[in-house]
Motif scaffolding. Sequence first.
Motif, short mmCIF file in Angstrom:
data_model
loop_
_atom_site.label_atom_id
_atom_site.label_comp_id
_atom_site.label_asym_id
_atom_site.label_seq_id
_atom_site.Cartn_x
_atom_site.Cartn_y
_atom_site.Cartn_z
N GLN A 199 9.75 -30.73 19.52
CA GLN A 199 8.87 -29.61 19.84
C GLN A 199 8.81 -28.64 18.67
O GLN A 199 9.85 -28.27 18.11
CB GLN A 199 9.40 -28.91 21.09
N LEU A 200 7.60 -28.23 18.28
CA LEU A 200 7.40 -27.33 17.15
C LEU A 200 6.38 -26.28 17.53
O LEU A 200 5.37 -26.58 18.18
CB LEU A 200 6.91 -28.12 15.92
N SER A 201 6.63 -25.02 17.11
CA SER A 201 5.71 -23.94 17.46
C SER A 201 5.69 -22.88 16.37
O SER A 201 6.62 -22.76 15.57
CB SER A 201 6.11 -23.30 18.79
N TYR A 202 4.58 -22.10 16.39
CA TYR A 202 4.48 -20.95 15.49
C TYR A 202 3.85 -19.80 16.26
O TYR A 202 2.82 -19.97 16.93
CB TYR A 202 3.66 -21.25 14.25
N LEU A 203 4.46 -18.62 16.15
CA LEU A 203 3.98 -17.42 16.83
C LEU A 203 3.21 -16.56 15.84
O LEU A 203 3.77 -16.08 14.85
CB LEU A 203 5.15 -16.63 17.41
N LEU A 204 1.91 -16.37 16.10
CA LEU A 204 1.07 -15.54 15.25
C LEU A 204 1.38 -14.07 15.48
O LEU A 204 1.96 -13.68 16.51
CB LEU A 204 -0.41 -15.82 15.54
N ARG A 205 0.96 -13.23 14.54
CA ARG A 205 1.18 -11.78 14.68
C ARG A 205 0.45 -11.21 15.89
O ARG A 205 0.81 -10.15 16.41
CB ARG A 205 0.71 -11.07 13.40
N SER A 206 -0.58 -11.89 16.35
CA SER A 206 -1.33 -11.46 17.53
C SER A 206 -0.62 -11.81 18.83
O SER A 206 -1.13 -11.53 19.91
CB SER A 206 -2.71 -12.11 17.52
N ASN A 207 0.57 -12.44 18.73
CA ASN A 207 1.36 -12.91 19.87
C ASN A 207 0.71 -14.08 20.60
O ASN A 207 1.04 -14.36 21.76
CB ASN A 207 1.68 -11.78 20.85
N ARG A 213 4.36 -30.82 21.31
CA ARG A 213 5.56 -31.56 21.76
C ARG A 213 5.23 -33.05 21.86
O ARG A 213 4.17 -33.43 22.35
CB ARG A 213 6.04 -31.05 23.11
N PHE A 214 6.19 -33.86 21.38
CA PHE A 214 6.10 -35.31 21.54
C PHE A 214 7.37 -35.79 22.22
O PHE A 214 8.48 -35.44 21.80
CB PHE A 214 5.94 -36.00 20.19
N SER A 215 7.21 -36.60 23.27
CA SER A 215 8.35 -37.16 23.99
C SER A 215 8.18 -38.68 24.08
O SER A 215 7.08 -39.17 24.32
CB SER A 215 8.44 -36.59 25.42
N THR A 216 9.27 -39.37 23.88
CA THR A 216 9.27 -40.81 24.06
C THR A 216 10.43 -41.19 24.97
O THR A 216 11.54 -40.65 24.83
CB THR A 216 9.35 -41.55 22.71
N GLN A 217 10.18 -42.08 25.92
CA GLN A 217 11.17 -42.41 26.95
C GLN A 217 11.20 -43.92 27.16
O GLN A 217 10.14 -44.54 27.33
CB GLN A 217 10.80 -41.72 28.25
N LYS A 218 12.40 -44.49 27.11
CA LYS A 218 12.56 -45.94 27.28
C LYS A 218 13.50 -46.21 28.45
O LYS A 218 14.60 -45.66 28.51
CB LYS A 218 13.10 -46.57 26.00
N ALA A 219 13.03 -47.05 29.36
CA ALA A 219 13.85 -47.45 30.51
C ALA A 219 14.93 -48.42 30.05
O ALA A 219 14.73 -49.20 29.11
CB ALA A 219 12.98 -48.09 31.57
N GLU A 232 4.57 -39.28 25.53
CA GLU A 232 3.79 -38.13 25.98
C GLU A 232 3.53 -37.18 24.81
O GLU A 232 4.43 -36.87 24.03
CB GLU A 232 4.54 -37.37 27.09
N TYR A 233 2.27 -36.74 24.72
CA TYR A 233 1.84 -35.83 23.65
C TYR A 233 1.28 -34.56 24.31
O TYR A 233 0.38 -34.66 25.16
CB TYR A 233 0.77 -36.47 22.78
N SER A 234 1.78 -33.40 23.91
CA SER A 234 1.33 -32.14 24.51
C SER A 234 0.96 -31.14 23.42
O SER A 234 1.66 -31.02 22.41
CB SER A 234 2.41 -31.53 25.40
N LEU A 235 -0.14 -30.41 23.66
CA LEU A 235 -0.55 -29.31 22.79
C LEU A 235 -0.79 -28.10 23.67
O LEU A 235 -1.53 -28.19 24.66
CB LEU A 235 -1.82 -29.68 22.03
N GLY A 236 -0.16 -26.98 23.33
CA GLY A 236 -0.28 -25.80 24.16
C GLY A 236 -0.57 -24.55 23.36
O GLY A 236 -0.27 -24.47 22.16
N VAL A 237 -1.19 -23.57 24.02
CA VAL A 237 -1.41 -22.24 23.46
C VAL A 237 -0.92 -21.23 24.49
O VAL A 237 -1.31 -21.29 25.66
CB VAL A 237 -2.90 -22.00 23.14
#
Length: 278
Positions: A199-207, A213-219, A232-237
């Motif tokens: 998981q990687l993120s950056y907080l702008l000055r505007s908050n 986030r990337f997740s990989t899961q093996k049974a 699983e691939y996720s992009l959030g704001v």
Amino acid sequence: YKPNKHWSLSFGQTKLPGNRQTVNSSGALQLTDRSINNTKFTIDRDFGFQIHNFNEFENKFSYNFKAALSGGEGRNQTGKADDGVAVTGKIEVLPFGAFTKDGTYFEGDIQREKKPKLMLSGAFQQNNHARRAMGETGIDLFETRTMKSVLLDAMFKYRGWAAMASYMSRTTTDTAITVNPVNAAEINYAYVGSGFDYQLSYLLRSNYEVIGRFSTQKAGDDIKALTPDTNEYSLGVTKYLWEHTFKLQSELTFDKLTFDTGETKNNWYLRFQVEIGI
């Protein structure tokens, strides 16, 4: 910064000293939900004793030790108890000192750390004769299984950047599959396997904060024919109005499930939520 150096002893039902994402409150997450690996591999809550030793300082090497002895049945269990206990141990290392305002307990660098901060942690649990499919959580098994969990985490924050990585796994000392003694065609299985989260993120000055986030899961081998592997691939704001207490969150997620037969299935999720804490 006042050094945090003390021991604590607790008794009751609470979160075990497991992976970072579970230890963090749901209100302290960057995305709208925890990861798929947290769902499958977390050791969650349990009833028992815990002892913690904190040794945290502002800008020098810090460390914490945590241990728990608990029933192993999970939260709110009122039925017949199994004949085993769960033993959990965890160590946290902070090479550059403690995060600002307990920053290890919330995601994202909303404090905009002025100096690099890093946490590395490792936890291990053995849940003896567990009755549930994921140790403390999940459906009941037809036979108990002793389960071993390994939970590793890393967290880094600096000037609005935040990066997290985690590894989780569960194994059993016997086959993960259990069979109904009165109907051999009916089975339940312990969820064994492993997974990674990044998981990687950056907080702008505007908050406003952008999160990926990337997740990989093996049974595990025992259950590969019964449940798929997942990426699983996720992009959030996220827009922080008052830190994690009041925020707006949006997330787009894509899942790819790969079955043992070679068949694949894709899912898309679009989520939006408003977090208003107390």
